[in-house]
Design a protein around this motif. Sequence first.
Motif, PDB file in Angstrom:
ATOM      1  N   UNK A   1       0.854  -1.180   0.000  1.00  0.00           N
ATOM      2  CA  UNK A   1       0.000   0.000   0.000  1.00  0.00           C
ATOM      3  C   UNK A   1       0.894   1.235   0.000  1.00  0.00           C
ATOM      4  N   UNK A   2       0.631   2.215  -0.849  1.00  0.00           N
ATOM      5  CA  UNK A   2       1.464   3.414  -0.886  1.00  0.00           C
ATOM      6  C   UNK A   2       1.618   4.093   0.473  1.00  0.00           C
ATOM      7  N   UNK A   3       0.593   4.080   1.281  1.00  0.00           N
ATOM      8  CA  UNK A   3       0.689   4.710   2.601  1.00  0.00           C
ATOM      9  C   UNK A   3       1.756   4.037   3.460  1.00  0.00           C
ATOM     10  N   UNK A   4       1.840   2.713   3.388  1.00  0.00           N
ATOM     11  CA  UNK A   4       2.845   1.983   4.158  1.00  0.00           C
ATOM     12  C   UNK A   4       4.253   2.410   3.751  1.00  0.00           C
ATOM     13  N   UNK A   5       4.500   2.524   2.452  1.00  0.00           N
ATOM     14  CA  UNK A   5       5.823   2.929   1.983  1.00  0.00           C
ATOM     15  C   UNK A   5       6.117   4.366   2.401  1.00  0.00           C
ATOM     16  N   UNK A   6       5.129   5.242   2.312  1.00  0.00           N
ATOM     17  CA  UNK A   6       5.323   6.628   2.748  1.00  0.00           C
ATOM     18  C   UNK A   6       5.692   6.679   4.231  1.00  0.00           C
ATOM     19  N   UNK A   7       5.022   5.888   5.054  1.00  0.00           N
ATOM     20  CA  UNK A   7       5.326   5.870   6.488  1.00  0.00           C
ATOM     21  C   UNK A   7       6.697   5.267   6.765  1.00  0.00           C
ATOM     22  N   UNK A   8       7.017   4.162   6.084  1.00  0.00           N
ATOM     23  CA  UNK A   8       8.306   3.518   6.319  1.00  0.00           C
ATOM     24  C   UNK A   8       9.466   4.432   5.938  1.00  0.00           C
ATOM     25  N   UNK A   9       9.377   5.031   4.755  1.00  0.00           N
ATOM     26  CA  UNK A   9      10.472   5.880   4.310  1.00  0.00           C
ATOM     27  C   UNK A   9      10.444   7.240   5.001  1.00  0.00           C
ATOM     28  N   UNK A  10       9.286   7.668   5.440  1.00  0.00           N
ATOM     29  CA  UNK A  10       9.228   8.853   6.296  1.00  0.00           C
ATOM     30  C   UNK A  10       9.933   8.607   7.618  1.00  0.00           C
ATOM     31  N   UNK A  11       9.762   7.404   8.151  1.00  0.00           N
ATOM     32  CA  UNK A  11      10.466   7.034   9.386  1.00  0.00           C
ATOM     33  C   UNK A  11      11.969   6.979   9.153  1.00  0.00           C
ATOM     34  N   UNK A  12      12.380   6.358   8.052  1.00  0.00           N
ATOM     35  CA  UNK A  12      13.809   6.272   7.740  1.00  0.00           C
ATOM     36  C   UNK A  12      14.412   7.667   7.550  1.00  0.00           C
ATOM     37  N   UNK A  13      13.729   8.534   6.811  1.00  0.00           N
ATOM     38  CA  UNK A  13      14.244   9.878   6.580  1.00  0.00           C
ATOM     39  C   UNK A  13      14.301  10.676   7.885  1.00  0.00           C
ATOM     40  N   UNK A  14      13.365  10.438   8.786  1.00  0.00           N
ATOM     41  CA  UNK A  14      13.380  11.120  10.074  1.00  0.00           C
ATOM     42  C   UNK A  14      14.537  10.645  10.949  1.00  0.00           C
ATOM     43  N   UNK A  15      14.861   9.367  10.835  1.00  0.00           N
ATOM     44  CA  UNK A  15      15.980   8.816  11.603  1.00  0.00           C
ATOM     45  C   UNK A  15      17.328   9.207  11.018  1.00  0.00           C
ATOM     46  N   UNK A  16      17.410   9.261   9.683  1.00  0.00           N
ATOM     47  CA  UNK A  16      18.682   9.505   8.994  1.00  0.00           C
ATOM     48  C   UNK A  16      18.482  10.604   7.948  1.00  0.00           C
ATOM     49  N   UNK A  17      18.255  11.832   8.406  1.00  0.00           N
ATOM     50  CA  UNK A  17      17.864  12.914   7.480  1.00  0.00           C
ATOM     51  C   UNK A  17      18.905  13.187   6.405  1.00  0.00           C
ATOM     52  N   UNK A  18      18.397  13.369   5.181  1.00  0.00           N
ATOM     53  CA  UNK A  18      19.251  13.702   4.057  1.00  0.00           C
ATOM     54  C   UNK A  18      20.050  12.560   3.485  1.00  0.00           C
ATOM     55  N   UNK A  19      19.737  11.310   3.890  1.00  0.00           N
ATOM     56  CA  UNK A  19      20.535  10.170   3.445  1.00  0.00           C
ATOM     57  C   UNK A  19      19.715   9.065   2.791  1.00  0.00           C
ATOM     58  N   UNK A  20      18.407   9.212   2.701  1.00  0.00           N
ATOM     59  CA  UNK A  20      17.542   8.114   2.267  1.00  0.00           C
ATOM     60  C   UNK A  20      17.043   8.336   0.843  1.00  0.00           C
ATOM     61  N   UNK A  21      17.153   7.285   0.016  1.00  0.00           N
ATOM     62  CA  UNK A  21      16.614   7.278  -1.348  1.00  0.00           C
ATOM     63  C   UNK A  21      15.474   6.269  -1.431  1.00  0.00           C
ATOM     64  N   UNK A  22      14.445   6.623  -2.183  1.00  0.00           N
ATOM     65  CA  UNK A  22      13.329   5.711  -2.412  1.00  0.00           C
ATOM     66  C   UNK A  22      13.257   5.377  -3.892  1.00  0.00           C
ATOM     67  N   UNK A  23      13.844   4.242  -4.263  1.00  0.00           N
ATOM     68  CA  UNK A  23      13.753   3.743  -5.626  1.00  0.00           C
ATOM     69  C   UNK A  23      12.576   2.792  -5.739  1.00  0.00           C
ATOM     70  N   UNK A  24      11.791   2.948  -6.793  1.00  0.00           N
ATOM     71  CA  UNK A  24      10.550   2.188  -6.947  1.00  0.00           C
ATOM     72  C   UNK A  24      10.534   1.400  -8.254  1.00  0.00           C
TER      73      UNK A  24
END
Length: 341
Positions: free
Chosen positions: A90-113
């Motif tokens: 579900x797109x919402x799940x990916x948004x939450x997961x990568x939002x969490x990752x970006x919040x933990x490691x700001x400026x370092x996360x890429x989302x390739x789809x």
Amino acid sequence: MQNFKNIPLQLSVLDLVPVLSGKTAADSFRNSLNLAQNAEKFGFNRYWMAEHHNMDGIASSATSVLIAHIAAGTSSIRVGSGGIMLPNHAPLIIAEQFGTLESLYPGRIDLGLGRAPGTDQLTAMALRRNLDGSGEDFAKSLMELRTYLSADNADSAVRAIPGEGLAIPIWLLGSSTYSAQLAGILGLPFAFASHFAPSLLFTALQVYRDSFRPSESLQQPYVMAGVNVIAANTDDEAEYLATSLYSTFLNVIKGTRKKLQPPVEDMSLIWNESERYAVMQMLNYTFIGSGKNVQNKLVEFADATGVDELMVTSHIFDHEARVRSYEMIAELCPQNVPANS
């Protein structure tokens, strides 16, 4: 022949998180963290892992969890997915997961789809519960995901928290022209899977560049291509190490599931001529040899494609040899190596 030091080319790592024969997934995770730490030291730009399921030899099924593991053990290298198979989620799940990752490691996360299942059809059914869908559905899911990540979604009844308003770079990945065109139209960076699906590389690059429209996130086309590279001290040593890669793709062709096998002295004892031909077709953009020979091949590839970045995967059984291969690759592109390394 020009030298890499004159080419503004970025180098990155694609880690398939291989499970070695006789080893466990836990061993693979330790190896991946060590490789990422070395890749960071060597000056690689980003470290991606790909979503695969139901494969004995690949341990990256929980891709978001592994991204957190790698990001926690490194400090500067970008970490991300190459890619998350969006139809599985579900797109919402990916948004939450990568939002969490970006919040933990700001400026370092890429989302390739990507839009493939990353597995066989039966496993895809287990993941998705149904196999209804098309390319149009992928585009709709992508739009939904981008909406959740947008700051403009703050007044919506459904929001991604964390995720909303975070500047997480989105890449489209593909092995055909569909994602190339979509990435171009949306003004997103595009990565082509030429490390295993080489046939449409140049067509897809042209489609992407021709269809590109500037966006808030990207003003000019930006292309990355995947390549297999096995570098060693000598050509003979590199060819020997490469037999593990050949065996992996042979298993793909034969539909057999095995962990990554150790190298062998003679592949003719393992494959027949038609199998060899099929494997080599898939591995057309595979560069094997000593440092100088690999350098020449990579320069030719960069010149021919005009790509901005190479995503390098080195599918090598021995972990120390694998790390050394990446070190040799980094040495070929001096501007990527930190001054204090």
